[in-house]
Each structure stands twice: as C-alpha cells, then as structure tokens.
Design an enzyme around this catalytic site. Structure first.
Site, short mmCIF file in Angstrom:
data_model
loop_
_atom_site.label_atom_id
_atom_site.label_comp_id
_atom_site.label_asym_id
_atom_site.label_seq_id
_atom_site.Cartn_x
_atom_site.Cartn_y
_atom_site.Cartn_z
N GLU A 1 9.83 0.93 10.65
CA GLU A 1 10.84 1.98 10.41
C GLU A 1 10.12 3.30 10.63
O GLU A 1 9.27 3.69 9.85
CB GLU A 1 11.36 1.91 8.96
N LYS B 1 0.84 -1.20 0.00
CA LYS B 1 0.00 0.00 0.00
C LYS B 1 0.87 1.24 0.00
O LYS B 1 1.57 1.54 0.97
CB LYS B 1 -0.89 0.04 1.25
N CYS C 1 13.51 10.64 7.15
CA CYS C 1 13.58 10.12 8.52
C CYS C 1 15.00 10.19 9.07
O CYS C 1 15.20 10.22 10.27
CB CYS C 1 13.07 8.70 8.56
N GLU D 1 10.21 15.67 15.64
CA GLU D 1 10.57 15.52 14.22
C GLU D 1 9.76 16.54 13.42
O GLU D 1 8.54 16.45 13.33
CB GLU D 1 10.22 14.10 13.76
P1 NAD Z 1 2.14 8.00 8.31
O1 NAD Z 1 2.47 7.16 9.49
O2 NAD Z 1 1.06 8.98 8.41
O3 NAD Z 1 1.77 7.10 7.05
C1 NAD Z 1 2.61 6.08 6.59
C2 NAD Z 1 1.79 5.04 5.87
O4 NAD Z 1 0.92 4.41 6.82
C3 NAD Z 1 0.88 5.60 4.78
O5 NAD Z 1 0.82 4.68 3.70
C4 NAD Z 1 -0.47 5.65 5.48
O6 NAD Z 1 -1.56 5.56 4.60
C5 NAD Z 1 -0.40 4.43 6.36
N1 NAD Z 1 -1.31 4.46 7.52
C6 NAD Z 1 -1.85 5.55 8.14
N2 NAD Z 1 -2.65 5.16 9.14
C7 NAD Z 1 -2.64 3.81 9.16
C8 NAD Z 1 -3.25 2.82 9.98
N3 NAD Z 1 -4.05 3.16 10.98
N4 NAD Z 1 -2.98 1.52 9.74
C9 NAD Z 1 -2.14 1.15 8.75
N5 NAD Z 1 -1.54 2.04 7.93
C10 NAD Z 1 -1.77 3.36 8.14
O7 NAD Z 1 3.52 8.68 7.92
P2 NAD Z 1 3.82 9.68 6.74
O8 NAD Z 1 3.36 11.02 7.16
O9 NAD Z 1 3.33 9.13 5.44
O10 NAD Z 1 5.41 9.58 6.66
C11 NAD Z 1 6.23 10.35 7.44
C12 NAD Z 1 6.80 9.56 8.60
O11 NAD Z 1 7.50 8.41 8.13
C13 NAD Z 1 7.81 10.34 9.37
O12 NAD Z 1 7.59 10.21 10.74
C14 NAD Z 1 9.15 9.68 9.00
O13 NAD Z 1 10.15 9.84 9.91
C15 NAD Z 1 8.75 8.29 8.80
N6 NAD Z 1 9.74 7.59 7.96
C16 NAD Z 1 10.57 6.67 8.55
C17 NAD Z 1 11.52 6.01 7.81
C18 NAD Z 1 12.44 5.00 8.40
O14 NAD Z 1 12.96 4.20 7.66
N7 NAD Z 1 12.62 4.95 9.69
C19 NAD Z 1 11.63 6.28 6.45
C20 NAD Z 1 10.77 7.21 5.90
C21 NAD Z 1 9.82 7.85 6.67
#
Ligand code: NAD
Length: 457
Positions: free
Chosen positions: A230, A155, A264, A360
């Site tokens: 992650e 997804k 991230c 962050e």
């Molecule tokens: P997010 O957590 O809002 O969304 C990430 C994904 O999860 C999206 O596909 C979203 O649709 C899905 N999602 C949202 N709610 C959900 C639920 N209840 N159940 C299952 N899936 C759900 O994050 P974002 O705003 O898209 O991304 C930014 C974040 O990602 C930042 O905090 C960043 O640090 C983190 N990030 C971490 C890494 C790493 O490798 N550690 C890499 C990239 C981004």
C-alpha cells in the site's frame, strides 16, 4: 549493538520516551518465536480463535482513550482523529473475529471422488507500518492475518512505535499465546529488511512510500515471497459545475488537510470545471481559513502539526523552496512557536508538470487547476503514476459513475470523500500498490489455496 530512538511530541518538540530499537539478532529471535507459535495457533479451533480476537477487540475498546492520548503525544494527531483510529482497530478486530469460522473452502464436482479446497494460513506474516496512521494500518494487517491462522511480527515506524507496542501488550492480556503477535520496534533498514530476507517470514505486508515498496518487492523476489503493498497517492478531487458547489468547497479542505495532509488518500489535486472555478475558489477560501489548526489535545482541533522537522522541511520545499516558484492562492492559519506546524496552503500550479501537481507532498498543500469537460477531467486525474483514491462531485449520478469508472484508482467516492471502511476493500492501482486490504476478501491475502482430491473408488 542496541540503539534507541527518541520519540518526540511533534506539537511541542518535547521528548516523550526513548524506545529501544531491535537488532537483527532480536528480529531473528522474534521471527523464531512467531514460527514456533505458528503450528499451535493454526490448530486453535476456529471458534476459540474468534473468541480470542473478540477479547482483543474488547480490550482495545476499553483502552480507546489511553491509546488515543498516546497517539496525540506520539504523532500529533487531533484527539478526535486519534479516538477514531483506536476505535478502528477495535472494529477491524471485531469484524475479522467473524472470519475464522467463515474461512470457507469449496467442494468442486469431479469424477471418481470428492475435491475440496482449503484456505491454509501462510505461517509467519511480517507487517511494516508507516508513521502516518500507526494504529489503523497496523490493525488492517494483523487482524485478518491472525484471523486466518497466521502468526504476526509487526514493525512500527521509527517515529511512531508507542501505540503498536501497547497493542502488542493488549494482545497478550487478551490471551493470545506468546509469539502469536509480536511488535518489534526497529529501523526499516534492519528489522524491515529482515522481514524481507528471513525465509520463515512467508509474506510481507507493507504500507509506506513507493520507493521502499519497490525495494521490498525486489527483495521479496528472491524467495518468491508474497507481498501486499500500500504505497503513495496523488488523488484528485473532481468538482463539476453542476455539483452542490458550496458543499464541495466546504468539504474539500478535510479531504486533504486531515492528518495535516499526511494521508495516502489525500485529495491533493483539486480539478474544478472551468465555468465554476472562481465561484468554487471563493467558497473554498472561506473553508480553508476556517480549518482549526491548534493543539491536538484541544477537542476543537481539526488539524495538528506535521510529524517531524524533516517532514516540515520536505513540505516547505514544495512551496517556499520551489525552484521555479509556486503561486500561493491563499492559506489558513497555524500556531507559532514550538512544534512542526504548517498552515493549510492552496497553490495554483503553472502547469501539470509542476512537482507540486505531480508528486506526493504528504503535507497540508493542495493544488487546484480547472478542466474543460468530462474527458479532460478524467485525463488530468489519470495523469499520475499513482492511483489510490479520488472523489467526484456532481448532481448527475450517471456522470458520477462514468467518471468513477474512468479514474484509474482503487477507491473512489461520489459526493463524499470517504475512502476507508473496514467492510470494503482498500488498495491502489498503478504505483499506489498491489493487493487489497480490508473488506470481506482480506483473508485471501493471508491464505494459500490448497486443493485436495479424495478418491471414492
Ligand atoms: P517509508 O516508506 O519511509 O516507511 C514505511 C515503513 O517502512 C517504516 O516502518 C520504515 O521503517 C520501513 N522501511 C524503511 N526502509 C525499509 C526497508 N529498506 N525495508 C523494509 N522496511 C523499510 O514511508 P513513511 O515515510 O513512513 O510513510 C509515508 C508513505 O506511506 C507515504 O508515501 C504514504 O503515501 C504511504 N502510505 C500509503 C498508504 C496506503 O495505504 N497506500 C497508507 C499510509 C501511508
């Protein structure tokens, strides 16, 4: 009822395309097809699975420019970055195409027979991707998962589905059987949640915010479902006075403003040894003012816009909207007019409890503070719930190594800001996540060890 999401170009605010979002029923159907394809895929001979992954890799390589341009439109990534990202998917697939034939078990000496272990695939793996690096993060999940003999439902984030959808088509074109790799665009609360609750999905590989990661981990507990998480980061860039200060200052902007800070691994806290603070800031100011923030199609672009109006608001809240005020040291430039532009911004926190130092931001905002000695640097770097990456700049390599060992983070670099290589492990300490991706051991995250004893008596 089917709904759609309007994909907006963040540099122009123009509509790129409307994408249909899957319903729960459609997510169930995709998971069903992946489960049905699972026995056939795991039975494909290792060399043939390797060949299919190499073909997939080659096709991604042939479509690198198309995928890159799609990402520029969808995510506002600079064309240079977007090419690297598509190339990363190609390379990660090529790297793990070597894995099916090297998915070794062990033979363990025991009495009365032979004992061997096998690394069995899990079945269906659900991969949930954020919007900040839509291509690489997808590839880090699906390449090793497929190599290990799992089928995958993936997804993408609502905001950035286009490159993942194209990768799904290329997989079919490469000859991967129907159902082996399916991209399911949809909402997190619908499709993402279903990956967590559906009993046929045996593992969820999630990259995203810590809050959603916690929710997924709680949900996964009901079925003792495997998870790799992650999550966020608040990484430190530690600059000692004995470092090549000009080089450290010249590189620092790119360690945090790359991808408009939506990374991230962004080194969003800079710690500078007190005796070198003023000299560093002088060089750093020149470097920050030199960051080229412009139309991401421009070959010279070093930074594009933020992903959305909402993200722009979130980032601004840390600076313009800070309730106790924030001291801005200096800023770079950004285009005016349409697009979610935010100029690279350097702030001086008033204390280590300021939100801009602790949280962050996920935008082009970096906070700088001085430190007194090595112990103080490590203590300040570790004063966070996160632990993803970090950098240390010093000419004393003994100290470089001591500090790297002292910082509680999964990915450290000395005199460099590199965090990610597909051949080395990547992942977080503390609330930055659980598990590791990439590197030689990623298959362990997508297999279960089975022990078999054969009697010789
Ligand atoms: P997010 O957590 O809002 O969304 C990430 C994904 O999860 C999206 O596909 C979203 O649709 C899905 N999602 C949202 N709610 C959900 C639920 N209840 N159940 C299952 N899936 C759900 O994050 P974002 O705003 O898209 O991304 C930014 C974040 O990602 C930042 O905090 C960043 O640090 C983190 N990030 C971490 C890494 C790493 O490798 N550690 C890499 C990239 C981004």
């Amino acid at each position: 009822m089917t709904t759609t999401h309007d994909v907006i170009n963040p540099a122009t605010e123009q509509l790129v395309r409307s994408v249909e979002l899957a319903t729960v029923e459609e997510a169930d159907a995709a998971i069903g097809r992946a489960a049905a394809a699972s026995p056939g895929w795991r039975a494909v001979a290792p060399a043939d699975r390797a060949l299919l992954l190499r073909r997939f890799s080659d096709l991604v390589g042939e479509h690198q420019e198309e995928l890159a341009l799609l990402e520029v439109e969808n995510a506002g990534h600079t064309i240079g970055n977007a090419r690297w990202e598509a190339g990363n998917v190609r390379d990660v697939l090529a790297y793990y195409s070597g894995a099916p034939e090297r998915n070794f078990g062990r033979q363990i000496p025991v009495a009365g027979g032979i004992d061997v272990t096998f690394r069995e695939p899990l079945g269906v793996v659900g991969i949930i991707v954020p919007w900040n690096f839509p291509m690489p993060i997808a590839g880090w999940g699906f390449a090793p998962a497929l190599a290990a003999g799992n089928t995958v439902v993936l997804k993408p984030a609502e905001l950035t589905p286009l490159t993942a959808m194209r990768l799904g088509e290329l997989a079919l074109e490469a000859g991967l059987p129907e159902g082996v790799f399916t991209v399911v665009p949809g909402k997190g609360s619908v499709v993402g949640e279903r990956f967590v609750t559906h009993p046929d999905v045996r593992k969820v590989c999630f990259t995203g915010s810590t809050a959603v990661g916690q929710r997924i981990m709680r949900g996964a507990a009901d079925q003792v479902k495997r998870v790799t998480l992650e999550l966020g980061g608040k990484s430190a860039n530690i600059v000692f006075a004995d470092s090549d200060l000009e080089l450290a200052a010249a590189r620092a902007p790119y360690a945090v403003f790359d991808n408009a800070g939506q990374d991230c691994c962004a080194r969003s806290r800079i710690l500078v040894e007190r005796s070198a603070f003023d000299r560093f800031m002088e060089h750093f100011e020149t470097a920050v003012r030199g960051v080229v923030v412009t139309d991401p199609h421009d070959e010279a672009a070093e930074m594009g816009p933020l992903i959305s109006a909402e993200q722009h608001e979130r980032v601004s809240a840390y600076v313009e909207g800070a309730s106790d005020g924030v001291d801005v040291a200096f800023r770079g430039t950004a285009p005016e007019g349409a697009g979610y532009w935010y100029a690279p911004t350097v702030v001086l926190p008033r204390s280590t409890s300021d939100p801009v130092w602790q949280e962050e931001v996920f935008g082009p905002v970096v906070a700088v503070l001085p430190f007194d000695d090595e112990a103080d640097a490590v203590a300040k770097a570790n004063d966070t719930a996160y632990g993803l990456s970090g950098s240390i700049w010093t000419r004393d390599l003994g100290r470089g190594l001591r500090v790297a060992r002292g910082v509680e983070a999964g990915n450290l670099s000395v005199n460099s800001h590199s965090s990610v290589r597909y051949s080395t492990p990547f992942g977080g300490f503390k609330q930055s996540g659980i598990g590791r991706e990439l590197g030689p051991d990623a298959l362990e995250a997508f297999t279960e060890v089975k022990n078999v004893f054969i009697s010789t008596e």
